[in-house]
Structure formats: C-alpha cells, structure tokens
Design a protein around this motif. Structure first.
Motif, PDB file in Angstrom:
ATOM      1  N   LEU A 240       8.666   8.731   0.782  1.00 41.84           N
ATOM      2  CA  LEU A 240       8.122   8.116   1.996  1.00 41.84           C
ATOM      3  C   LEU A 240       8.611   6.680   2.156  1.00 41.84           C
ATOM      4  N   GLN A 241       8.671   5.951   1.066  1.00 36.20           N
ATOM      5  CA  GLN A 241       9.172   4.578   1.127  1.00 36.20           C
ATOM      6  C   GLN A 241      10.597   4.553   1.676  1.00 36.20           C
ATOM      7  N   GLN A 242      11.435   5.406   1.127  1.00 37.59           N
ATOM      8  CA  GLN A 242      12.840   5.394   1.513  1.00 37.59           C
ATOM      9  C   GLN A 242      13.055   5.906   2.934  1.00 37.59           C
ATOM     10  N   GLU A 243      12.319   6.931   3.299  1.00 41.67           N
ATOM     11  CA  GLU A 243      12.514   7.536   4.618  1.00 41.67           C
ATOM     12  C   GLU A 243      11.949   6.658   5.732  1.00 41.67           C
ATOM     13  N   LEU A 244      10.809   6.021   5.465  1.00 41.91           N
ATOM     14  CA  LEU A 244      10.119   5.259   6.509  1.00 41.91           C
ATOM     15  C   LEU A 244      10.303   3.753   6.384  1.00 41.91           C
ATOM     16  N   GLN A 245      10.952   3.340   5.284  1.00 43.07           N
ATOM     17  CA  GLN A 245      11.168   1.909   5.034  1.00 43.07           C
ATOM     18  C   GLN A 245       9.839   1.152   5.035  1.00 43.07           C
ATOM     19  N   ILE A 246       8.919   1.637   4.206  1.00 43.89           N
ATOM     20  CA  ILE A 246       7.595   1.028   4.106  1.00 43.89           C
ATOM     21  C   ILE A 246       7.324   0.649   2.659  1.00 43.89           C
ATOM     22  N   SER A 247       6.233  -0.052   2.444  1.00 45.04           N
ATOM     23  CA  SER A 247       5.879  -0.501   1.098  1.00 45.04           C
ATOM     24  C   SER A 247       5.295   0.650   0.278  1.00 45.04           C
ATOM     25  N   GLU A 248       5.206   0.436  -1.027  1.00 49.37           N
ATOM     26  CA  GLU A 248       4.626   1.452  -1.889  1.00 49.37           C
ATOM     27  C   GLU A 248       3.160   1.698  -1.542  1.00 49.37           C
ATOM     28  N   ASP A 249       2.424   0.626  -1.229  1.00 46.96           N
ATOM     29  CA  ASP A 249       1.013   0.776  -0.866  1.00 46.96           C
ATOM     30  C   ASP A 249       0.857   1.608   0.403  1.00 46.96           C
ATOM     31  N   GLU A 250       1.711   1.321   1.410  1.00 46.32           N
ATOM     32  CA  GLU A 250       1.634   2.081   2.660  1.00 46.32           C
ATOM     33  C   GLU A 250       1.984   3.551   2.432  1.00 46.32           C
ATOM     34  N   ALA A 251       2.986   3.791   1.604  1.00 42.21           N
ATOM     35  CA  ALA A 251       3.392   5.167   1.314  1.00 42.21           C
ATOM     36  C   ALA A 251       2.284   5.903   0.568  1.00 42.21           C
ATOM     37  N   THR A 252       1.638   5.212  -0.349  1.00 43.73           N
ATOM     38  CA  THR A 252       0.542   5.823  -1.104  1.00 43.73           C
ATOM     39  C   THR A 252      -0.604   6.197  -0.181  1.00 43.73           C
ATOM     40  N   GLN A 253      -0.927   5.321   0.757  1.00 46.95           N
ATOM     41  CA  GLN A 253      -2.003   5.601   1.704  1.00 46.95           C
ATOM     42  C   GLN A 253      -1.675   6.820   2.563  1.00 46.95           C
ATOM     43  N   LEU A 254      -0.436   6.896   3.028  1.00 45.68           N
ATOM     44  CA  LEU A 254      -0.028   8.039   3.841  1.00 45.68           C
ATOM     45  C   LEU A 254      -0.130   9.347   3.051  1.00 45.68           C
ATOM     46  N   LEU A 255       0.333   9.301   1.816  1.00 41.29           N
ATOM     47  CA  LEU A 255       0.314  10.506   1.002  1.00 41.29           C
ATOM     48  C   LEU A 255      -1.119  10.931   0.684  1.00 41.29           C
ATOM     49  N   ASN A 256      -1.982   9.971   0.424  1.00 43.25           N
ATOM     50  CA  ASN A 256      -3.394  10.283   0.166  1.00 43.25           C
ATOM     51  C   ASN A 256      -4.059  10.885   1.398  1.00 43.25           C
ATOM     52  N   GLN A 257      -3.624  10.437   2.546  1.00 38.62           N
ATOM     53  CA  GLN A 257      -4.234  10.899   3.788  1.00 38.62           C
ATOM     54  C   GLN A 257      -3.766  12.303   4.173  1.00 38.62           C
ATOM     55  N   TYR A 258      -2.454  12.542   4.055  1.00 39.12           N
ATOM     56  CA  TYR A 258      -1.898  13.789   4.579  1.00 39.12           C
ATOM     57  C   TYR A 258      -1.561  14.829   3.496  1.00 39.12           C
ATOM     58  N   LYS A 259      -1.623  14.438   2.235  1.00 42.59           N
ATOM     59  CA  LYS A 259      -1.533  15.365   1.097  1.00 42.59           C
ATOM     60  C   LYS A 259      -0.168  15.994   0.868  1.00 42.59           C
ATOM     61  N   SER A 260       0.789  15.767   1.752  1.00 47.01           N
ATOM     62  CA  SER A 260       2.143  16.281   1.522  1.00 47.01           C
ATOM     63  C   SER A 260       3.148  15.341   2.154  1.00 47.01           C
ATOM     64  N   VAL A 261       4.335  15.329   1.608  1.00 50.46           N
ATOM     65  CA  VAL A 261       5.380  14.455   2.138  1.00 50.46           C
ATOM     66  C   VAL A 261       5.736  14.856   3.561  1.00 50.46           C
ATOM     67  N   ARG A 262       5.882  16.145   3.822  1.00 56.97           N
ATOM     68  CA  ARG A 262       6.259  16.590   5.164  1.00 56.97           C
ATOM     69  C   ARG A 262       5.209  16.174   6.197  1.00 56.97           C
ATOM     70  N   SER A 263       3.936  16.422   5.901  1.00 62.04           N
ATOM     71  CA  SER A 263       2.890  16.056   6.844  1.00 62.04           C
ATOM     72  C   SER A 263       2.844  14.556   7.081  1.00 62.04           C
ATOM     73  N   ALA A 264       3.021  13.789   6.019  1.00 56.79           N
ATOM     74  CA  ALA A 264       3.015  12.328   6.160  1.00 56.79           C
ATOM     75  C   ALA A 264       4.170  11.866   7.022  1.00 56.79           C
ATOM     76  N   LEU A 265       5.354  12.449   6.825  1.00 60.09           N
ATOM     77  CA  LEU A 265       6.514  12.082   7.638  1.00 60.09           C
ATOM     78  C   LEU A 265       6.310  12.467   9.097  1.00 60.09           C
ATOM     79  N   ASP A 266       5.786  13.674   9.317  1.00 62.66           N
ATOM     80  CA  ASP A 266       5.584  14.140  10.695  1.00 62.66           C
ATOM     81  C   ASP A 266       4.596  13.234  11.445  1.00 62.66           C
TER      82      ASP A 266
END
Length: 270
Positions: A240-266
């Motif tokens: 998520l960090q690499q694809e969205l160019q975001i911080s580790e904290d932001e990527a962690t929050q997204l992953l915790n929220q959406y439970k999968s990389v694909r859902s978080a990216l979408d």
C-alpha cells in the motif's frame, strides 16, 4: 514408437559411494542445471494447457491435480498454496494423492497400482465437465493416474498430464500432454530428484499463470493474499505504501479498515 522409461535408465555417474561430499553435491547440481532447459522446451505444451484451464475455471470449474508418491505430494503442495497466496477458495485447486492424506507423509504400499481408486477419489468431489484434471506421474505409467484420466475422457472432462518420459501411456489419455524429459537421475530411478524438480517448476508455472489470468495479481503483487502472520501483514502494508505513496501509518490504517490489500487499494482510489 516404442516407449522407453528414460527416468529408469542408468545414471551417468557410477560409484557414488566413492565420491567425496563435494563431488556428490557438485554433480547433483550439474544435473539440476539441465532441468529448466527441459522445462523451456515444454512451454508450448504448458501454454495450451493453461489456456484450457483458464477457460474451465472461468466457467466455474475447478482444477484437480492427481498423482502418487512424490508426484501426488507436489500437486497437493501447489494446490495448498493457492488460497493463502491468491485468496481463492480451497475448493478451486484440489490435490489428490494415491492412498489419501496419510500418503502425504507415509508410503502407502500398492496405492498407485489401484487402477480404480483415482476415479473414485475424483468422484468424491463431484467431478464434472466444467472441471480440469492434471495427472502427474514422472514415469507416465501409474495406473491410479492413467485410469483416472481415462475415466475423465469418457465423461468429457478435459485433462492434461505432467510426465518426464516421452510417448508414455499417460500421454495417450491426456488431452493436453506436458512432457519434460530431464534424462536419467543422478541416483538411478530416483525420480524425486530432477523429475520432481521439473514437475514443481511446471506446477509453479501453471498455477501462477492461471491466477494472473483470473485477475488475482495486480501489477506484480499478490493483492488478494491472506495475511495470516506478521510477515504478510507487513508485506501488505509495504504494498500500500508503494502503490499509494503514503506513510506506513496511513497504510496500516487502511489495511486495518479494509482487511485486504485489494480492498484498500480500491477504496483509496475512489
């Protein structure tokens, strides 16, 4: 053309017990280097098989691997890695071995010689014409596998095989034969060596290419992987960090929220 079991021919090396450890290791490695070249020659056969597999799976079918001994274990290994790697159902790719689950860790005498059991094992999964079956046998002569594929043909179920002997009986009953001729083994007849390595490479190619064609990879990343341990969670965060160019904290929050990389990216790109 006469059928000759190349996998049973005498090793090019003799007096193995007189070799030093270094000589044994060096010679095994020398033999192993020939395997990818043999697989390369089989790519046209692998390609048409994968195209047929993808067609079946897109119709709602499943992919079955069926084999005995080392061949059966390799099929089970590849099948078992598809759900965590690509997030697919455990029922999409199924590995069957002569002798059942006990045979994964133990030799089951005469299991591979039971010509009827392979088809019975497939029937236990309600095999049907939407499915695809790959018979795996280095020798190309395993009755458990051959009869299973014969029965599939009679029921209009498409089949492939992975074998290391050309013009084998198994090839004759496979709609899409894959022959990877690796030659005699370092230890005569020990087909868990080069033949097993070849089978593993082909299975890697089949399952990976199929999953890519089914949309289970984005870019070059396993965006549907199941994050079942800390290492995989961290890998998802890094994606998520690499694809969205975001911080580790932001990527962690997204992953915790959406439970999968694909859902978080979408959701992040909405």
């Amino acid at each position: 053309m006469d059928f000759i079991k190349i996998t049973e021919q005498p090793s090019a090396y003799n007096h193995l017990e007189d070799m030093s450890v270094h000589e044994v290791l060096t010679n095994i490695n020398k033999e192993d280097q020939s395997v990818p070249l043999a697989v390369e020659k089989a790519i046209p056969q692998i390609e048409v098989a994968v195209q047929a597999i993808v067609t079946q799976l897109k119709k709602g079918g499943r992919l079955f691997y069926i084999g005995a001994g080392t061949s059966g274990r390799l099929g089970i290994l590849d099948a078992s890695e598809c759900p965590p790697t690509y997030g697919v159902s455990p029922d999409l790719v199924i590995g069957l071995i002569a002798g059942g689950d006990y045979a994964i860790r133990h030799a089951v005498e005469n299991a591979e010689d039971n010509a009827n059991q392979g088809w019975l094992d497939l029937q236990a999964h309600q095999i049907n014409a939407n499915d695809f079956v790959i018979g795996i046998a280095a020798s190309g002569t395993t009755p458990y596998v051959i009869h299973a594929l014969e029965s599939c043909q009679s029921q209009h179920i498409p089949t492939a095989c992975i074998t290391c002997n050309p013009n084998s009986p198994l090839r004759q009953v496979a709609q899409f034969p894959i022959e990877v001729v690796v030659g005699p083994e370092f230890v005569t007849g020990s087909s868990r060596m080069k033949a097993g390595t070849a089978q593993k490479l082909v299975l890697n190619m089949i399952s990976t290419t199929t999953m890519i064609q089914l949309g289970r990879v984005k870019g070059n990343r396993m965006v549907d992987m199941k994050m079942t341990n800390a290492k995989l969670v961290q890998r998802g965060i890094a994606m998520l960090q690499q694809e969205l160019q975001i911080s580790e904290d932001e990527a962690t929050q997204l992953l915790n929220q959406y439970k999968s990389v694909r859902s978080a990216l979408d959701h992040a790109k909405l």
